[in-house]
Design a protein around this motif. Structure first.
Motif, PDB file in Angstrom:
ATOM      1  N   VAL A 120       0.725  -1.107   0.100  1.00 18.50           N
ATOM      2  CA  VAL A 120       0.218   0.044  -0.081  1.00 18.50           C
ATOM      3  C   VAL A 120       0.917   1.344   0.143  1.00 18.50           C
ATOM      4  N   THR A 121       0.307   2.567  -0.447  1.00 15.74           N
ATOM      5  CA  THR A 121       0.953   3.688  -0.379  1.00 15.74           C
ATOM      6  C   THR A 121       0.339   4.600   0.763  1.00 15.74           C
ATOM      7  N   PHE A 122       1.160   5.114   1.531  1.00 19.37           N
ATOM      8  CA  PHE A 122       0.582   6.144   2.665  1.00 19.37           C
ATOM      9  C   PHE A 122       1.131   7.493   2.276  1.00 19.37           C
ATOM     10  N   GLU A 123       0.300   8.558   2.775  1.00 16.91           N
ATOM     11  CA  GLU A 123       0.767   9.780   2.653  1.00 16.91           C
ATOM     12  C   GLU A 123       0.808  10.404   4.196  1.00 16.91           C
ATOM     13  N   VAL A 124       1.590  10.955   4.530  1.00 21.26           N
ATOM     14  CA  VAL A 124       1.592  11.550   5.929  1.00 21.26           C
ATOM     15  C   VAL A 124       1.551  12.958   5.941  1.00 21.26           C
ATOM     16  N   ASP A 125       1.567  13.640   7.063  1.00 17.15           N
ATOM     17  CA  ASP A 125       0.752  15.052   7.513  1.00 17.15           C
ATOM     18  C   ASP A 125       2.165  15.986   6.790  1.00 17.15           C
ATOM     19  N   THR A 126       3.286  15.467   6.494  1.00 14.85           N
ATOM     20  CA  THR A 126       4.396  16.331   5.994  1.00 14.85           C
ATOM     21  C   THR A 126       4.353  16.221   4.536  1.00 14.85           C
ATOM     22  N   GLY A 127       3.512  15.393   4.032  1.00  8.73           N
ATOM     23  CA  GLY A 127       3.439  15.436   2.264  1.00  8.73           C
ATOM     24  C   GLY A 127       4.369  14.285   1.979  1.00  8.73           C
ATOM     25  N   VAL A 128       4.974  13.678   2.833  1.00  3.59           N
ATOM     26  CA  VAL A 128       5.997  12.500   2.361  1.00  3.59           C
ATOM     27  C   VAL A 128       5.124  11.302   2.044  1.00  3.59           C
ATOM     28  N   THR A 129       5.570  10.550   1.159  1.00  6.39           N
ATOM     29  CA  THR A 129       4.737   9.237   0.830  1.00  6.39           C
ATOM     30  C   THR A 129       5.795   7.957   0.860  1.00  6.39           C
ATOM     31  N   TYR A 130       4.973   7.127   1.619  1.00 12.63           N
ATOM     32  CA  TYR A 130       5.869   5.580   1.536  1.00 12.63           C
ATOM     33  C   TYR A 130       4.992   4.551   1.059  1.00 12.63           C
ATOM     34  N   THR A 131       5.772   3.691   0.481  1.00 11.65           N
ATOM     35  CA  THR A 131       5.151   2.578  -0.261  1.00 11.65           C
ATOM     36  C   THR A 131       5.698   1.277   0.169  1.00 11.65           C
ATOM     37  N   GLY A 132       4.747   0.392   0.561  1.00 11.57           N
ATOM     38  CA  GLY A 132       5.644  -0.874   1.133  1.00 11.57           C
ATOM     39  C   GLY A 132       4.631  -1.871   1.664  1.00 11.57           C
ATOM     40  N   LEU A 133       5.248  -2.988   2.016  1.00 10.96           N
ATOM     41  CA  LEU A 133       4.462  -4.320   2.592  1.00 10.96           C
ATOM     42  C   LEU A 133       4.251  -3.962   4.014  1.00 10.96           C
ATOM     43  N   ILE A 134       2.965  -3.932   4.523  1.00  8.94           N
ATOM     44  CA  ILE A 134       2.618  -4.099   5.737  1.00  8.94           C
ATOM     45  C   ILE A 134       3.070  -5.227   6.501  1.00  8.94           C
ATOM     46  N   THR A 135       3.974  -5.123   7.693  1.00  2.00           N
ATOM     47  CA  THR A 135       4.205  -6.395   8.462  1.00  2.00           C
ATOM     48  C   THR A 135       3.641  -6.483   9.694  1.00  2.00           C
ATOM     49  N   GLN A 136       3.558  -5.218  10.324  1.00  2.00           N
ATOM     50  CA  GLN A 136       2.840  -5.328  11.559  1.00  2.00           C
ATOM     51  C   GLN A 136       2.083  -3.808  11.861  1.00  2.00           C
ATOM     52  N   LEU A 137       1.101  -4.262  12.727  1.00  2.00           N
ATOM     53  CA  LEU A 137       0.127  -3.063  13.019  1.00  2.00           C
ATOM     54  C   LEU A 137      -0.294  -3.153  14.298  1.00  2.00           C
ATOM     55  N   ASP A 138      -0.428  -1.913  15.110  1.00  2.00           N
ATOM     56  CA  ASP A 138      -1.136  -1.807  16.403  1.00  2.00           C
ATOM     57  C   ASP A 138      -2.011  -0.545  16.388  1.00  2.00           C
ATOM     58  N   LYS A 139      -2.454  -0.179  17.573  1.00  2.00           N
ATOM     59  CA  LYS A 139      -3.211   0.970  17.429  1.00  2.00           C
ATOM     60  C   LYS A 139      -2.516   2.335  17.423  1.00  2.00           C
ATOM     61  N   LYS A 140      -1.151   2.089  17.602  1.00  2.00           N
ATOM     62  CA  LYS A 140      -0.428   3.423  17.638  1.00  2.00           C
ATOM     63  C   LYS A 140       0.439   3.602  16.465  1.00  2.00           C
ATOM     64  N   GLU A 141       0.889   2.516  15.612  1.00  2.00           N
ATOM     65  CA  GLU A 141       1.710   2.642  14.712  1.00  2.00           C
ATOM     66  C   GLU A 141       1.709   1.336  13.701  1.00  2.00           C
ATOM     67  N   VAL A 142       1.964   1.481  12.200  1.00  4.39           N
ATOM     68  CA  VAL A 142       2.014   0.683  11.451  1.00  4.39           C
ATOM     69  C   VAL A 142       3.770   0.418  11.004  1.00  4.39           C
ATOM     70  N   ARG A 143       4.024  -0.811  10.788  1.00  8.58           N
ATOM     71  CA  ARG A 143       5.423  -0.978  10.137  1.00  8.58           C
ATOM     72  C   ARG A 143       5.364  -1.599   8.800  1.00  8.58           C
ATOM     73  N   ILE A 144       6.153  -0.986   7.940  1.00  4.50           N
ATOM     74  CA  ILE A 144       6.301  -1.582   6.344  1.00  4.50           C
ATOM     75  C   ILE A 144       7.529  -1.738   6.032  1.00  4.50           C
ATOM     76  N   LEU A 145       7.815  -2.739   5.038  1.00  8.09           N
ATOM     77  CA  LEU A 145       9.115  -2.962   4.522  1.00  8.09           C
ATOM     78  C   LEU A 145       9.011  -2.347   3.019  1.00  8.09           C
ATOM     79  N   GLU A 146       9.644  -1.045   3.029  1.00  8.10           N
ATOM     80  CA  GLU A 146       9.553   0.100   1.867  1.00  8.10           C
ATOM     81  C   GLU A 146      10.023  -0.626   0.532  1.00  8.10           C
ATOM     82  N   LYS A 147       9.267  -0.272  -0.607  1.00  5.31           N
ATOM     83  CA  LYS A 147       9.763  -0.458  -1.685  1.00  5.31           C
ATOM     84  C   LYS A 147      10.978   0.423  -2.183  1.00  5.31           C
TER      85      LYS A 147
END
Length: 367
Positions: A120-147
């Motif tokens: 998936v691709t995320f955009e965060v509040d600074t305008g930076v985008t991240y694309t990668g594979l979700i490996t871990q998720l909790d209610k505070k953060e998501v961890r991805i392996l980036e492309k």
């Protein structure tokens, strides 16, 4: 599709402090989302997107309180109104279940993403985008392996959930990339004999720019190239001046990836959507860039690349011609703007046929 809108996020605005006034903002011309709003859920809008080539895209979830504006009457939307929205990748079918996801917050949304399409691709509040594979998720953060190019990083990137303002799901380029990784061993050689061509741009920030495509023919001075877009489709057929070629690569992981993309597009019958191959007669000698421009029809959109100018590619109409060069009335922000002068010796390439030229010609003819 129904009426399209243009969505700009707060993160995609640049603020300027002029005489103490920080309210003055600038919108990056390429930082917006185009599509149809299909739902509003718990502070998020659900947008069925349209990509830059006029194809139906994936589903984009956008946080409402991070939206700078939603517009339904802009030059960009006027441009899209003259372009038939197509669905060559069957995104309508792929999007059907995503549009109906049940969620109440970003954590719930990402549970759906992780279950259905974890790349998936995320955009965060600074305008930076991240694309990668979700490996871990909790209610505070998501961890991805980036492309990273044509591979995936080994170390995780941590993204706080509270920073996420946009989630782009089901995009065709992400889908193709994941499919490529699953059968990567089948594309270890450049069987299609594609090339990466690098040029001698004057400005430092243009070094590293290149085109990917297939050489159709060449002579001592020119190359006739069928260039490809990022999805492996025919983007243009161009004459390139060999005097401006700095480097040619015939072996790379990127070229192996594009072999996969081209094969996929050909099997999907979407390799040459604008039938550019049919529009060019390959018989006879290659016309030089100067000859092409000298005989280019008045009122017809042309696309050039110039080694001197900061922006490598320019669309426009030829305003005047001389012995040493010509003037180009630039098509910028979907309107005819300033005139730039070009010396024939400085030109890197000129498109004989191109998807962007076709769409822009249709647009200005309807203005």
């Amino acid at each position: 599709m129904n009426k399209l809108v243009q969505v700009t996020l707060n993160a995609d605005q640049e603020k300027y402090n002029l005489d103490g006034d920080e309210s003055i903002t600038f919108i990056d011309a390429n930082s917006y989302y185009i599509g149809q709003i299909v739902a509003r859920e718990h502070g998020w809008i659900v947008l069925e997107s349209v990509d830059q080539t006029g194809n139906q895209g994936g589903i984009v979830f956008i946080k409402e309180d991070q939206i700078a504006k939603i517009e339904d009457d802009t030059p960009v939307l006027h441009y899209y109104a003259t372009t038939e929205i197509k669905d060559p990748f069957d995104m309508g079918h792929l999007n059907s279940s995503v549009k109906n996801w049940d969620f109440t917050d970003i954590y719930d949304l990402l549970i759906n993403v992780a279950d259905a399409q974890p790349f998936v691709t995320f955009e965060v509040d600074t305008g930076v985008t991240y694309t990668g594979l979700i490996t871990q998720l909790d209610k505070k953060e998501v961890r991805i392996l980036e492309k990273n190019g044509t591979s995936i990083e080994h170390f995780t990137t941590v993204i706080p959930l509270q920073d996420i303002v946009c989630v782009d799901v089901n995009s065709i380029d992400n889908n193709l990339f994941i499919h490529y990784l699953r059968q990567k061993q089948n594309y270890e050689f450049n069987e299609l004999k594609l090339v990466e061509i690098y040029f001698d741009y004057t400005f430092d920030d243009q070094f590293g720019n290149f085109v990917i495509g297939k050489v159709l023919k060449y002579d001592e001075d020119n190359i006739l190239l069928e260039s490809l877009n990022e999805l492996g489709q025919v983007e243009s057929i161009a004459v390139i001046a060999r005097s401006h070629v700095a480097h040619v690569t015939e072996e790379s992981e990127r070229l192996n990836y594009f072999n996969y993309l081209v094969n996929w597009q050909q099997k999907n019958h979407s390799f040459d959507p604008d039938y550019l191959e049919r529009s060019i007669n390959l018989n006879g000698p290659i016309k030089s860039i100067t000859e092409v421009i000298e005989n280019w029809p008045d009122g017809h959109v042309i696309k050039i690349s110039d080694s001197i100018y900061h922006y490598p590619d320019r669309l426009g109409l030829i305003a005047d011609r001389g012995d040493e060069g010509f003037d180009l009335k630039i098509l910028t922000e979907y309107d005819l703007g300033e005139i730039s002068d070009h010396n024939y010796d400085d030109l890197i390439s000129v498109d004989l046929a191109g998807s962007e030229m076709i769409k822009m010609q249709r647009f200005i003819d309807h203005k």
